[in-house]
Design a protein around this motif. Structure first.
Motif, PDB file in Angstrom:
ATOM      1  N   THR A 171       0.895  -1.155  -0.073  1.00 55.56           N
ATOM      2  CA  THR A 171      -0.083   0.090  -0.031  1.00 55.56           C
ATOM      3  C   THR A 171       0.988   1.402  -0.067  1.00 55.56           C
ATOM      4  O   THR A 171       1.921   1.082   0.708  1.00 55.56           O
ATOM      5  N   TYR A 172       0.313   2.045  -0.525  1.00 58.09           N
ATOM      6  CA  TYR A 172       0.938   3.554  -0.809  1.00 58.09           C
ATOM      7  C   TYR A 172       0.331   4.813  -0.035  1.00 58.09           C
ATOM      8  O   TYR A 172       0.514   5.607  -0.083  1.00 58.09           O
ATOM      9  N   LYS A 173      -0.739   4.132   0.716  1.00 57.68           N
ATOM     10  CA  LYS A 173      -1.784   5.055   1.514  1.00 57.68           C
ATOM     11  C   LYS A 173      -1.004   5.761   2.655  1.00 57.68           C
ATOM     12  O   LYS A 173      -0.319   5.093   3.291  1.00 57.68           O
ATOM     13  N   GLY A 174      -1.020   7.213   2.735  1.00 60.69           N
ATOM     14  CA  GLY A 174      -0.339   7.758   3.411  1.00 60.69           C
ATOM     15  C   GLY A 174       1.084   8.080   3.409  1.00 60.69           C
ATOM     16  O   GLY A 174       1.817   8.339   4.435  1.00 60.69           O
ATOM     17  N   TRP A 175       1.673   7.688   2.268  1.00 59.40           N
ATOM     18  CA  TRP A 175       3.185   7.672   2.186  1.00 59.40           C
ATOM     19  C   TRP A 175       3.682   8.802   2.348  1.00 59.40           C
ATOM     20  O   TRP A 175       4.981   9.045   2.588  1.00 59.40           O
ATOM     21  N   ALA A 176       3.041  10.016   2.312  1.00 56.08           N
ATOM     22  CA  ALA A 176       3.648  11.278   2.408  1.00 56.08           C
ATOM     23  C   ALA A 176       3.672  11.924   3.776  1.00 56.08           C
ATOM     24  O   ALA A 176       4.093  12.732   4.272  1.00 56.08           O
ATOM     25  N   THR A 177       3.190  11.090   4.657  1.00 54.97           N
ATOM     26  CA  THR A 177       3.033  11.455   6.148  1.00 54.97           C
ATOM     27  C   THR A 177       3.607  10.318   6.858  1.00 54.97           C
ATOM     28  O   THR A 177       3.117   9.443   7.245  1.00 54.97           O
ATOM     29  N   PRO A 178       5.111   9.998   7.143  1.00 56.45           N
ATOM     30  CA  PRO A 178       5.638   9.068   7.733  1.00 56.45           C
ATOM     31  C   PRO A 178       5.000   9.113   9.415  1.00 56.45           C
ATOM     32  O   PRO A 178       4.849  10.048   9.961  1.00 56.45           O
ATOM     33  N   GLY A 179       5.203   7.861   9.761  1.00 54.81           N
ATOM     34  CA  GLY A 179       4.749   7.834  11.230  1.00 54.81           C
ATOM     35  C   GLY A 179       3.636   6.636  11.275  1.00 54.81           C
ATOM     36  O   GLY A 179       2.949   6.710  12.414  1.00 54.81           O
ATOM     37  N   ALA A 180       3.315   5.885  10.310  1.00 54.09           N
ATOM     38  CA  ALA A 180       1.938   4.812  10.665  1.00 54.09           C
ATOM     39  C   ALA A 180       2.584   3.844  11.617  1.00 54.09           C
ATOM     40  O   ALA A 180       1.755   3.362  12.397  1.00 54.09           O
ATOM     41  N   SER A 181       3.957   3.730  11.732  1.00 56.35           N
ATOM     42  CA  SER A 181       4.359   2.826  12.890  1.00 56.35           C
ATOM     43  C   SER A 181       5.729   3.314  13.151  1.00 56.35           C
ATOM     44  O   SER A 181       6.488   3.903  12.406  1.00 56.35           O
ATOM     45  N   LEU A 182       6.364   2.761  14.414  1.00 55.08           N
ATOM     46  CA  LEU A 182       7.669   3.085  14.657  1.00 55.08           C
ATOM     47  C   LEU A 182       8.406   2.477  13.826  1.00 55.08           C
ATOM     48  O   LEU A 182       9.592   3.169  13.324  1.00 55.08           O
ATOM     49  N   GLN A 183       8.346   1.167  13.371  1.00 55.21           N
ATOM     50  CA  GLN A 183       9.210   0.711  12.431  1.00 55.21           C
ATOM     51  C   GLN A 183       9.301   1.462  10.903  1.00 55.21           C
ATOM     52  O   GLN A 183      10.491   1.694  10.270  1.00 55.21           O
ATOM     53  N   SER A 184       7.995   1.693  10.240  1.00 54.25           N
ATOM     54  CA  SER A 184       8.137   2.387   9.159  1.00 54.25           C
ATOM     55  C   SER A 184       8.657   4.022   9.131  1.00 54.25           C
ATOM     56  O   SER A 184       9.318   4.211   8.298  1.00 54.25           O
ATOM     57  N   ALA A 185       8.414   4.434  10.278  1.00 54.69           N
ATOM     58  CA  ALA A 185       8.909   5.963  10.678  1.00 54.69           C
ATOM     59  C   ALA A 185      10.532   5.597  10.548  1.00 54.69           C
ATOM     60  O   ALA A 185      11.158   6.583  10.183  1.00 54.69           O
ATOM     61  N   ALA A 186      10.929   4.609  11.479  1.00 54.02           N
ATOM     62  CA  ALA A 186      12.341   4.618  11.520  1.00 54.02           C
ATOM     63  C   ALA A 186      13.106   4.536  10.020  1.00 54.02           C
ATOM     64  O   ALA A 186      14.141   5.001   9.676  1.00 54.02           O
ATOM     65  N   LEU A 187      12.399   3.720   9.061  1.00 53.31           N
ATOM     66  CA  LEU A 187      12.767   3.392   7.659  1.00 53.31           C
ATOM     67  C   LEU A 187      12.680   4.778   6.937  1.00 53.31           C
ATOM     68  O   LEU A 187      13.608   5.201   6.085  1.00 53.31           O
ATOM     69  N   ASP A 188      11.622   5.686   7.219  1.00 53.44           N
ATOM     70  CA  ASP A 188      11.551   6.847   6.537  1.00 53.44           C
ATOM     71  C   ASP A 188      12.822   7.843   6.861  1.00 53.44           C
ATOM     72  O   ASP A 188      13.085   8.698   6.171  1.00 53.44           O
ATOM     73  N   VAL A 189      13.042   7.830   8.189  1.00 48.77           N
ATOM     74  CA  VAL A 189      14.150   8.867   8.753  1.00 48.77           C
ATOM     75  C   VAL A 189      15.404   8.271   8.071  1.00 48.77           C
ATOM     76  O   VAL A 189      16.236   9.285   7.490  1.00 48.77           O
ATOM     77  N   ALA A 190      15.580   6.790   8.069  1.00 51.70           N
ATOM     78  CA  ALA A 190      17.049   6.457   7.319  1.00 51.70           C
ATOM     79  C   ALA A 190      16.908   7.039   5.808  1.00 51.70           C
ATOM     80  O   ALA A 190      17.944   7.189   5.409  1.00 51.70           O
TER      81      ALA A 190
END
Length: 186
Positions: free
Chosen positions: A110-129
């Protein structure tokens, strides 16, 4: 020997082969950003519960250590660096990332919400990286524009890595969503 050598107290640091440069030298900025990237990926690896992501991030971190060594070597010392047995960033490293990207893109994510990181701690950490990776890429491009980068594969590798980190974040979000709502991804 103490970790506090005090050799940097005047705002200079060492490159490979004892070359001393300012701590704000573009080369130091570039490998410093890659060091931050490696740390951000380490955080993403520590937070993930997915073996697929964990194993691949660990492999990428090994590649980044190699990449940092190359960046920490002045252009005029690269031949010596290779002669001394150090490896350079090569297209095969980027090809591994391309293969992972293709593997993930074959899955239903899914690409839903891709422009707003933070759906989960795991995905947010990947977006920070991912964002740290884009900064590192910009710093390496600055080296290239000032004729201080011999190996353009470094830019390609970092560009592809940022794409992969973005996809990993979306993949993790999809996995979390499928656990919460299995019928939405059927």
């Amino acid at each position: 020997m103490s970790i506090a050598t005090k050799t940097g107290d005047r705002g200079i640091t060492g490159l490979m082969y004892n070359r001393r440069v300012s701590k704000c030298h573009p080369r130091v900025e570039a490998y410093g950003c890659v060091d931050e990237l490696n740390t951000a990926i380490g955080l993403a690896r520590a937070t993930t519960t997915h073996d697929f992501v964990h194993a691949n991030l660990l492999s990428i971190q090994s590649d980044l250590v190699l990449l940092m060594g190359e960046l920490a070597t002045a252009v005029e010392d690269i031949a010596r660096y290779v002669k001394d047995g150090y490896k350079l960033v090569v297209p095969e490293m980027t090809a591994k990332l391309d293969k992972l990207i293709q593997e993930i893109e074959l899955q239903k994510i899914t690409y839903k919400g891709w422009a707003t990181p933070g759906a989960s701690l795991q995905s947010a950490a990947l977006d920070v990286a991912r964002t740290v990776c884009r900064r590192a890429e910009r710093r390496v491009c600055a080296l290239q524009e000032s004729d201080q980068l011999q190996n353009l594969e470094i830019i390609i590798y970092l560009n592809r890595l940022a794409d992969l980190l973005w996809l990993f974040a979306r993949w993790v979000e999809t996995k979390a969503e499928s656990v919460a709502n299995p019928s939405q991804l059927a």
